[in-house]
Design an enzyme around this catalytic site. Sequence first.
Site, PDB file in Angstrom:
ATOM      1  CE  LYS A  10       0.649   1.227   4.555  1.00 48.37           C
ATOM      2  NZ  LYS A  10       1.672   2.397   4.783  1.00 48.37           N
ATOM      3  CG  ASP A 137      -0.717   0.207   8.234  1.00 49.23           C
ATOM      4  OD1 ASP A 137      -1.627   1.131   8.714  1.00 49.23           O
ATOM      5  OD2 ASP A 137       0.377   0.473   8.001  1.00 49.23           O
TER       6      ASP A 137
HETATM    7  O1  C5P Z   1      -0.480  -1.004  14.797  1.00 51.55           O
HETATM    8  P1  C5P Z   1       0.807  -1.277  14.642  1.00 51.55           P
HETATM    9  O2  C5P Z   1       1.485  -2.502  15.509  1.00 51.55           O
HETATM   10  O3  C5P Z   1       1.336  -1.489  13.045  1.00 51.55           O
HETATM   11  O4  C5P Z   1       1.802  -0.077  15.239  1.00 51.55           O
HETATM   12  C1  C5P Z   1       2.867   0.124  15.203  1.00 51.55           C
HETATM   13  C2  C5P Z   1       3.325   1.328  16.072  1.00 51.55           C
HETATM   14  O5  C5P Z   1       3.285   2.513  15.230  1.00 51.55           O
HETATM   15  C3  C5P Z   1       2.802   1.425  17.361  1.00 51.55           C
HETATM   16  O6  C5P Z   1       3.184   0.678  18.188  1.00 51.55           O
HETATM   17  C4  C5P Z   1       2.858   2.879  17.431  1.00 51.55           C
HETATM   18  O7  C5P Z   1       4.068   3.297  17.987  1.00 51.55           O
HETATM   19  C5  C5P Z   1       2.744   3.491  15.903  1.00 51.55           C
HETATM   20  N1  C5P Z   1       1.430   3.842  15.812  1.00 51.55           N
HETATM   21  C6  C5P Z   1       0.826   5.135  16.072  1.00 51.55           C
HETATM   22  N2  C5P Z   1      -0.369   5.434  15.642  1.00 51.55           N
HETATM   23  C7  C5P Z   1      -1.051   4.567  14.840  1.00 51.55           C
HETATM   24  C8  C5P Z   1      -0.527   3.277  14.176  1.00 51.55           C
HETATM   25  C9  C5P Z   1       0.856   3.279  14.691  1.00 51.55           C
HETATM   26  O8  C5P Z   1       1.236   5.720  16.851  1.00 51.55           O
HETATM   27  N3  C5P Z   1      -2.583   4.874  14.284  1.00 51.55           N
END
Ligand code: C5P
Length: 299
Positions: A10, A137
């Site tokens: 993406k 994601d």
């Molecule tokens: O959800 P995911 O595990 O992909 O997120 C990885 C990191 O990215 C989270 O631990 C956070 O630090 C950051 N993040 C965030 N806000 C979001 C998505 C991700 O701060 N909406």
Amino acid sequence: MSVTVRVPAKVNVQLAVGGARPDGFHDLANVFLAVGLYDEVTVRPAPSLTITCAGPDADQVPLDRTNLAARAAELLAARHGISPDVHIHIDKDIPVAGGMAGGSADGAGALLACDALWGLGSSRDELLAICAQLGSDVPFSLVGGAALGTGRGEQLTELTVGGAFHWVFAVADGGLSTPAVYAEFDRLNEGAAVPPPVASPALLDALATGDAASLAASLTNDLQSAALSLRPSLAATLSTGTSAGALAALVSGSGPTTAFLTKDEDSAESVAAALMASGTCRTARVARAAAAGATIVNA
Ligand code: C5P
């Protein structure tokens, strides 16, 4: 017996980031567009859960239980009271730690593949709920096409795309950690009032009409300054692509992959050639959007 699922990468055509929430995440207005670079995830029965990976960046992919593909198999199996005894093989073509949701793609792919292998017949909503548990994601990797992600990006509203868009992706040397980029975003915005994130009507309209020039005029990524702060060399990559004729350039998600929207396929090829010749990136890839979400290609 095996099941293979193909899953797209993406690019975020809009990534509007709000202030940090008490849970550490950020509220987003995240407009995802699936692009035609794919990982393929194959699962087959095995004595225990194991993973292998092939592809140019395979050595950077974790082969333990931290891999989202392994976590997907474990979560699905736990929900059905079975053992996640599968071998997962990932044919990796999406840049690793590149801001193109390659790890999320593997999570969504393994989930769909295991569901088929185990004959579970989970509903779309059940699969999406597990995807949201895996990462912000991951639901989009399952759905593909284009979608607006709100909340931390996991609550999706599917969007209409009115035509094909031609992109070039410049792959950088080494990845960037998504949490590190969000932390840099917080540092750069310290003391500032960060407005609530809102999807741009002009951008949604450009997607719906398939108008590349309008989409180019409305591309935004609130994480771009943070990614450039951590990786200043990306500025040269961005300007190389726009000088070579791209309609617009931006960092893809949390980077360090940079994305270039072009007016047609020929322009994409010449922008890719210029980027490769420039030495400002490791390689450049041409891809068309929107691409379909996770799809079973053999079973
Ligand atoms: O959800 P995911 O595990 O992909 O997120 C990885 C990191 O990215 C989270 O631990 C956070 O630090 C950051 N993040 C965030 N806000 C979001 C998505 C991700 O701060 N909406």
